[in-house]
Every structure is written in C-alpha cells, then in structure tokens.
Design a protein around this motif. Structure first.
Motif, short mmCIF file in Angstrom:
data_model
loop_
_atom_site.label_atom_id
_atom_site.label_comp_id
_atom_site.label_asym_id
_atom_site.label_seq_id
_atom_site.Cartn_x
_atom_site.Cartn_y
_atom_site.Cartn_z
N ASN A 1 -21.22 19.95 70.17
CA ASN A 1 -22.29 20.72 69.53
C ASN A 1 -23.57 19.89 69.39
OD1 ASN A 1 -21.40 23.44 69.00
ND2 ASN A 1 -19.88 22.54 67.63
N ILE B 1 -24.66 30.28 71.45
CA ILE B 1 -23.48 29.44 71.68
C ILE B 1 -22.24 30.30 71.51
CG2 ILE B 1 -22.14 27.45 70.89
CD1 ILE B 1 -24.80 26.28 69.81
N ASP C 1 -18.19 29.90 71.52
CA ASP C 1 -17.10 28.92 71.43
C ASP C 1 -15.80 29.58 71.88
OD1 ASP C 1 -15.19 27.04 70.78
OD2 ASP C 1 -16.03 26.62 68.79
#
Length: 111
Positions: A40, A106, A108
């Motif tokens: 990250n 983002i 994940d």
C-alpha cells in the motif's frame, strides 16, 4: 471509468500491485512485498510520483523491446511496465500511468 490498482498475492505469498488502465490493460507492476502495508505504501508512492516525467526511466531490453521503470524520489524502482514493440507505444504507456495512477482506485483481491 478510471484506472485501478489491483493488490494480489503471488505464489510466494508476497503482495504485489498491478495498475490497470481504463481499458483493463496492465500498465505498471510492482515487485513483491512481504507485507500488505508495504504494498500500500508503494501504491501511494506511485500516486505521488506518477505525474513527474523525470521519475520515468525509459529503457530498451536486450531483446529490443521497450519498457519503463517508475522511480521514487530516492531512486528506487516502484513499478515496471510491460514490454512494448515501439518506443511510441512505451511513451503512450508512460502517459497512461501519468493520467491513471494519481486518481486510480485500489481493489484488494487478498481479502
């Protein structure tokens, strides 16, 4: 639609991100990171450094294909492109990272 960072786990259990352009093509990939936090942090570094043209190292591989590395302010490579058949395509890849990375979401995939 905007670009997207995809966080995944490699076979060696390290975390990696890939930046996909709006067309779904991977335009930048990271090395492996032992922790998700490090991955990250690298994504944030890409977002910070992507708009600066001087952070891109344009290269030619031994096989004659073109690629680029994106480097952080400390000179460390934070992402590498795919291989391109022409320098124009590579430079278009740089432009795509410059446009997509700063605003990319983002996703994940390790959860």
């Amino acid at each position: 639609m905007m670009g997207k960072f995809i966080i995944s786990k490699r076979q060696d259990n390290e975390f990696q991100f890939k930046l996909r352009a709006t067309n779904g093509q991977v335009i930048l990939s990271s090395e492996g990171y032992i922790t998700k936090a490090s991955c990250n942090k690298a994504i944030e570094s890409v977002k910070t450094n992507a708009s600066s043209d001087m952070r891109y190292e344009r290269k030619i591989a031994r096989n004659g294909l073109y690629y680029f590395n994106l480097k952080a302010s400390n000179g460390e490579i934070i992402g590498t492109s795919q291989m391109y058949t022409t320098f124009i395509a590579r430079d278009n890849g740089v432009e795509s990272v410059m446009v997509n990375a700063p605003v990319a979401t983002i996703q994940d995939e390790t959860i």
